[in-house]
Design an enzyme around this catalytic site. Structure first.
Site, short mmCIF file in Angstrom:
data_model
loop_
_atom_site.label_atom_id
_atom_site.label_comp_id
_atom_site.label_asym_id
_atom_site.label_seq_id
_atom_site.Cartn_x
_atom_site.Cartn_y
_atom_site.Cartn_z
N GLU A 48 34.73 84.64 89.70
CA GLU A 48 34.89 83.83 87.87
C GLU A 48 35.82 81.85 89.10
O GLU A 48 35.86 81.07 88.41
CB GLU A 48 35.53 84.49 87.66
CG GLU A 48 34.73 85.55 86.87
CD GLU A 48 33.61 84.74 86.39
OE1 GLU A 48 33.41 84.09 85.69
OE2 GLU A 48 32.72 86.34 86.07
N TYR A 131 40.07 82.90 79.44
CA TYR A 131 39.26 82.97 80.22
C TYR A 131 38.37 84.05 81.72
O TYR A 131 37.66 85.26 80.97
CB TYR A 131 38.13 81.63 80.41
CG TYR A 131 36.71 81.80 81.31
CD1 TYR A 131 35.50 82.33 80.19
CD2 TYR A 131 36.88 82.38 82.39
CE1 TYR A 131 34.61 82.51 80.93
CE2 TYR A 131 35.21 82.59 83.70
CZ TYR A 131 34.42 83.25 82.09
OH TYR A 131 33.63 83.26 83.21
N ASP A 149 33.51 79.67 77.04
CA ASP A 149 33.67 78.77 78.03
C ASP A 149 32.69 78.08 77.87
O ASP A 149 32.29 78.44 76.41
CB ASP A 149 33.27 78.95 79.86
CG ASP A 149 31.43 79.85 79.62
OD1 ASP A 149 30.91 79.93 78.83
OD2 ASP A 149 31.08 80.31 81.00
#
Ligand code: SF4
Length: 362
Positions: A48, A131, A149
């Site tokens: 990520e 996020y 996102d």
């Protein structure tokens, strides 16, 4: 079909009706990516961090090399800035790398090395925003935590005909949609389904609505205007900047400069460079900067080559000047000779790598 919503939240039933078709589509069409073959929260966290602002195809080799060098959180927590940046070099946005390592250290210090499931605890770690906390909690731990996102925003904007995705009110609304959607079985799969749809089908330009599993429920498609949503943000135009770059060699080594610790590329090593300004062209700016910063007077040749590079709001024209040095004197703080054979192991910016390629040194 969802009706356009200029304000307020779409009906919960309209949101939740998207779950099944999205999950079914994702199970059949998802790309086979290495971070999707694991539930290891550390590996998911690394992926990520790398995927922020960066394409999947670019991330793939970096992800493998990074995990090869730092196979678990403890290995990363013990790493120095240079070691981490060397494996991140070329991926850009170097603060992500240092933040990831700082986050690993905090997990060791405060959680005995076990990445917490609780999004509030994840959010308290360095470098983890809402996020990433949602992604790690849902993908690794199966928690019903939303993610938002750029891809997810675009998909929601089109499904519910939302023009605004950037104001504070719009952001709250989008998070609320994501939170309503993720509740239920397989929250990690659901989050990934929306992100995958945005990355592969509901793309910024020319979305493939005919292949979309939720096209019947899409307000933008019904209006035959998918690309009209979200409304494009008015961004400032990028500025063109000329930059002089020195490629100075000495007996199989190359002169490099350490970036300032407060800059976006903190801790990385780059070719010495300086921006032209109203008073000096690129060559003069470079000579002046090397003299002012380090007291160095290098004899550089004429313009050797040039290349372009975009970074943040700048379009850089990198003008390369080459030189040689036979000096044995110690270099001032902030400069070093890097053997050409070691270049791959040194963290450098994308711009420096581009110049090194342009002059045939890598
Ligand atoms: Fe995007 Fe088209 Fe699907 Fe709507 S129908 S979500 S615009 S791909």
């Amino acid at each position: 079909m969802n009706r356009p919503h200029r304000e307020g939240l779409p009906a919960t039933a309209a949101i939740r009706a998207l779950r099944e078709p999205l999950l079914r589509w994702y199970r059949r069409h998802r790309r086979d990516l290495p971070w999707r073959r694991t539930r290891d929260p550390y590996a998911i966290w690394v992926s990520e961090a790398m995927l922020q602002q960066t394409q999947v195809a670019t991330v793939l080799p970096y992800y493998a090399r990074f995990l090869d060098r730092f196979p678990d959180l403890f290995a990363l927590a013990e790493a120095t800035d240079d070691e981490v940046l060397a494996r991140w070099s070329g991926l850009g946005y170097y603060r992500r790398a240092s933040a990831l390592r700082d986050g690993a250290r905090a997990v060791v210090k405060h959680h005995g090395g076990a990445i917490p499931e609780d999004p509030a605890l994840l959010l308290a770690l360095p470098g983890i925003g809402r996020y990433t906390a949602g992604a790690v909690a849902s993908l690794a731990f199966g928690r019903e935590e939303p993610v938002l996102d750029g891809n997810v925003k675009r998909v929601f904007a089109r499904l519910f005909a939302l023009e605004d995705t950037s104001s504070a009110a719009a952001t709250r609304r989008l998070w609320a949609i994501a939170a309503a959607l993720v509740k239920g079985p397989d929250p990690g799969g659901l989050n990934q389904a929306v992100m995958e749809l945005g990355a592969t089908v509901c793309t910024p330009r020319a979305p493939r609505c005919a292949d979309c599993p939720v096209s019947r429920r899409c307000a933008a498609r019904a209006a035959d205007r998918p690309e009209a949503y979200p409304e494009p943000r008015r961004t400032g135009t990028s500025v063109g900047v000329r930059v002089g770059v020195a490629v100075v060699e000495r007996a199989g080594s190359i002169l490099m400069e350490r970036r300032r610790p407060d800059g976006a590329l903190r801790g990385s090593w780059d070719l010495p460079s300086a921006e032209a300004d109203g008073k000096r062209d690129a060559a003069d700016a470079l000579a002046w900067a090397l003299s002012k910063r380090y007291g160095l007077r290098l004899r550089l040749g004429a313009l050797s080559t040039s290349c372009t590079h975009a970074i943040l709001q700048k379009r850089l024209r990198l003008e390369v000047f080459r030189g040689r040095s036979a000096s044995r004197r110690a270099l001032p703080e902030g400069l070093r000779w890097v053997p050409l054979a070691d270049l791959d192991a040194v963290p450098v910016s994308g711009a420096t790598r581009k110049v090194l390629r342009a002059v045939g040194l890598v």
